[in-house]
Motif scaffolding. Structure first.
Motif, mmCIF file in Angstrom:
data_model
loop_
_atom_site.group_PDB
_atom_site.id
_atom_site.type_symbol
_atom_site.label_atom_id
_atom_site.label_comp_id
_atom_site.label_asym_id
_atom_site.label_seq_id
_atom_site.Cartn_x
_atom_site.Cartn_y
_atom_site.Cartn_z
ATOM 1 N N VAL A 84 57.571 -104.281 14.735
ATOM 2 C CA VAL A 84 56.758 -105.480 14.567
ATOM 3 C C VAL A 84 57.615 -106.530 13.878
ATOM 4 O O VAL A 84 58.461 -106.205 13.030
ATOM 5 C CB VAL A 84 55.479 -105.186 13.758
ATOM 6 C CG1 VAL A 84 55.797 -104.756 12.331
ATOM 7 C CG2 VAL A 84 54.546 -106.396 13.751
ATOM 8 N N LEU A 85 57.433 -107.785 14.265
ATOM 9 C CA LEU A 85 58.213 -108.874 13.692
ATOM 10 C C LEU A 85 57.298 -110.006 13.266
ATOM 11 O O LEU A 85 56.524 -110.533 14.076
ATOM 12 C CB LEU A 85 59.226 -109.402 14.725
ATOM 13 C CG LEU A 85 59.920 -110.741 14.391
ATOM 14 C CD1 LEU A 85 60.747 -110.616 13.118
ATOM 15 C CD2 LEU A 85 60.783 -111.191 15.562
ATOM 16 N N THR A 86 57.366 -110.360 11.988
ATOM 17 C CA THR A 86 56.781 -111.601 11.491
ATOM 18 C C THR A 86 57.945 -112.435 10.972
ATOM 19 O O THR A 86 58.607 -112.060 10.006
ATOM 20 C CB THR A 86 55.775 -111.349 10.357
ATOM 21 O OG1 THR A 86 54.698 -110.549 10.846
ATOM 22 C CG2 THR A 86 55.230 -112.663 9.828
ATOM 23 N N SER A 87 58.234 -113.528 11.657
ATOM 24 C CA SER A 87 59.369 -114.366 11.295
ATOM 25 C C SER A 87 58.872 -115.557 10.485
ATOM 26 O O SER A 87 58.270 -116.484 11.018
ATOM 27 C CB SER A 87 60.095 -114.838 12.563
ATOM 28 O OG SER A 87 61.272 -115.551 12.239
ATOM 29 N N VAL A 102 57.949 -102.996 7.039
ATOM 30 C CA VAL A 102 58.582 -101.826 6.418
ATOM 31 C C VAL A 102 57.976 -100.535 6.968
ATOM 32 O O VAL A 102 58.693 -99.584 7.311
ATOM 33 C CB VAL A 102 58.450 -101.881 4.886
ATOM 34 C CG1 VAL A 102 58.942 -100.574 4.256
ATOM 35 C CG2 VAL A 102 59.224 -103.063 4.313
ATOM 36 N N ASN A 103 56.663 -100.520 7.091
ATOM 37 C CA ASN A 103 55.979 -99.301 7.526
ATOM 38 C C ASN A 103 56.318 -98.929 8.964
ATOM 39 O O ASN A 103 56.567 -97.753 9.271
ATOM 40 C CB ASN A 103 54.465 -99.461 7.386
ATOM 41 C CG ASN A 103 54.020 -99.484 5.944
ATOM 42 O OD1 ASN A 103 54.769 -99.146 5.036
ATOM 43 N ND2 ASN A 103 52.784 -99.906 5.711
ATOM 44 N N LEU A 104 56.316 -99.916 9.870
ATOM 45 C CA LEU A 104 56.538 -99.597 11.278
ATOM 46 C C LEU A 104 58.015 -99.587 11.655
ATOM 47 O O LEU A 104 58.443 -98.778 12.483
ATOM 48 C CB LEU A 104 55.799 -100.596 12.172
ATOM 49 C CG LEU A 104 55.823 -100.293 13.672
ATOM 50 C CD1 LEU A 104 55.237 -98.915 13.971
ATOM 51 C CD2 LEU A 104 55.067 -101.352 14.458
ATOM 52 N N ALA A 135 69.620 -108.968 14.563
ATOM 53 C CA ALA A 135 69.270 -109.600 13.288
ATOM 54 C C ALA A 135 70.026 -108.988 12.118
ATOM 55 O O ALA A 135 70.269 -109.655 11.111
ATOM 56 C CB ALA A 135 67.768 -109.497 13.045
ATOM 57 N N VAL A 136 70.434 -107.732 12.247
ATOM 58 C CA VAL A 136 71.181 -107.066 11.168
ATOM 59 C C VAL A 136 72.475 -107.802 10.889
ATOM 60 O O VAL A 136 72.843 -108.053 9.741
ATOM 61 C CB VAL A 136 71.476 -105.596 11.536
ATOM 62 C CG1 VAL A 136 72.391 -104.946 10.505
ATOM 63 C CG2 VAL A 136 70.177 -104.815 11.669
ATOM 64 N N SER A 144 64.232 -112.075 6.908
ATOM 65 C CA SER A 144 64.802 -111.286 5.814
ATOM 66 C C SER A 144 64.315 -109.843 5.820
ATOM 67 O O SER A 144 65.115 -108.900 5.756
ATOM 68 C CB SER A 144 64.480 -111.937 4.466
ATOM 69 O OG SER A 144 63.072 -112.087 4.294
ATOM 70 N N VAL A 145 63.013 -109.642 5.903
ATOM 71 C CA VAL A 145 62.469 -108.289 5.849
ATOM 72 C C VAL A 145 62.761 -107.527 7.138
ATOM 73 O O VAL A 145 63.146 -106.354 7.115
ATOM 74 C CB VAL A 145 60.954 -108.316 5.559
ATOM 75 C CG1 VAL A 145 60.365 -106.911 5.581
ATOM 76 C CG2 VAL A 145 60.689 -108.966 4.207
ATOM 77 N N TYR A 146 62.592 -108.204 8.273
ATOM 78 C CA TYR A 146 62.863 -107.567 9.561
ATOM 79 C C TYR A 146 64.321 -107.103 9.632
ATOM 80 O O TYR A 146 64.609 -105.954 9.992
ATOM 81 C CB TYR A 146 62.560 -108.541 10.693
ATOM 82 C CG TYR A 146 62.806 -107.993 12.076
ATOM 83 C CD1 TYR A 146 61.893 -107.132 12.678
ATOM 84 C CD2 TYR A 146 63.960 -108.332 12.795
ATOM 85 C CE1 TYR A 146 62.103 -106.625 13.949
ATOM 86 C CE2 TYR A 146 64.178 -107.834 14.067
ATOM 87 C CZ TYR A 146 63.255 -106.980 14.640
ATOM 88 O OH TYR A 146 63.478 -106.474 15.894
ATOM 89 N N ALA A 147 65.253 -107.992 9.280
ATOM 90 C CA ALA A 147 66.673 -107.639 9.324
ATOM 91 C C ALA A 147 66.996 -106.525 8.348
ATOM 92 O O ALA A 147 67.782 -105.621 8.653
ATOM 93 C CB ALA A 147 67.523 -108.874 9.032
#
Length: 236
Positions: A84-87, A102-104, A135-136, A144-147
Motif C-alpha cells: 500500500v502506498l500513501t504518498s 508498515v503493517n502491509l 523508491a529505496v 519517506s515511510v514507503y521507501a
C-alpha cells in the motif's frame, strides 16, 4: 512442459496490478496459484485458489496457513507483492496511513515468508521473492515511510536468506520501477514522468521486464542465488 507445472505458488496482492500479472503468468506456465488479497479474485482458473485475507493481521496469516496445511502438500514459490502506498509529505502524513504501510509493506511479508518457510522446510526446497521499489534508491519526496519499508524489506530478505539456507530455501528481492497499475494512478503523472526520466534507462517497466527477473529467481537452477536484490531500469 510448462515451466511451473506441478508447483504451488503463493502470490499476495493477487487481484490487481503486478499481483494479477504474476498470477496469470504462473497459471499460464502450469502452476497452481494460491492468490491472497483483501478483495475478491481478479481471475478465474481451474488452478487458481483465491483467499480473502488481510495479511497485515498476524491472526489472519496464521488462519490462512492453517488452512493451507490441510489443502496443499507443499509451497514451492512465494511472491510477497501486496503493498500500500500513501504518498504525502511527512509533516501532513496521517499516523494511521504510516502505520498501514508498515503493517502491509514490511510486517506482512515477514509473516507470510515465515509461515511459508515452515512448509518449505519439509520439502527441503523453496523460493521466496519479495517485491521492492525504486523508491529505496531514489528516495522521492513524499515517500519517506514507503521507501523506508521497502528498504527494510531488502534487509529482511537478506536475513531470512541466511536463516532459511540450511533447508534449501532462497530469499531474494526485485525492485521494480514505475509500471501502469492502480497504485501508480494514485500519483501525479508529471511527478512520476520526472522520476522515470532520471533513470539510467528512462522508460516505464513492462510486464516482461518484471517476469524475466521473477523467472530467474524462481527457477530450480537458481538454488545458489540468495540474499540478492535486482533493481530494474539501472537503479542501484
Amino acid at each position: 512442459m510448462a515451466k511451473y507445472a506441478g508447483r504451488n505458488v503463493i502470490v499476495t496482492g493477487s487481484s490487481r496490478g503486478v499481483g494479477d500479472l504474476l498470477t496469470r503468468h504462473f497459471l499460464d506456465e502450469g502452476a497452481t496459484v494460491i492468490g491472497v488479497a483483501r478483495g475478491p479474485a481478479g481471475c478465474e482458473h481451474e488452478r487458481y485458489r483465491h483467499h480473502q485475507a488481510d495479511i497485515a493481521d498476524p491472526a489472519e496469516v496464521q488462519k490462512l496457513f492453517a488452512l493451507l496445511r490441510t489443502t496443499v502438500k507443499t509451497i514451492d514459490i512465494v511472491v510477497n507483492n501486496a503493498a500500500v502506498l500513501t504518498s504525502q509529505y511527512a509533516m501532513i502524513m496521517p499516523a494511521g496511513a504510516a502505520q498501514a504501510m508498515v503493517n502491509l509493506n514490511l510486517l506482512a511479508p515477514f509473516l507470510v515468508a515465515r509461515e511459508a518457510a515452515k512448509l518449505m522446510r519439509k520439502s527441503k526446497s523453496g523460493r521466496i521473492i519479495n517485491i521492492s521499489s525504486m523508491a529505496v534508491s531514489l528516495e522521492p519526496e513524499g515517500d519517506s515511510v514507503y521507501a523506508a519499508c521497502k528498504a527494510g524489506l531488502t534487509t529482511l530478505s537478506n536475513v531470512l536468506a541466511k536463516e532459511f539456507a540450511s533447508f534449501n530455501v532462497t530469499c531474494n528481492t526485485l525492485g521494480i520501477t514505475a509500471i501502469e497499475t492502480d497504485m501508480l494512478k494514485q500519483l501525479p503523472r508529471d511527478k512520476i514522468d520526472a522520476v522515470v526520466a532520471r533513470l539510467p534507462i528512462p522508460r516505464y517497466a513492462t510486464a516482461d521486464d518484471i517476469l524475466n527477473v521473477i523467472d530467474f529467481f524462481a527457477s530450480e537452477r537458481s538454488g545458489y542465488v540468495t540474499a540478492q536484490t535486482i533493481y530494474l531500469g539501472g537503479v542501484h
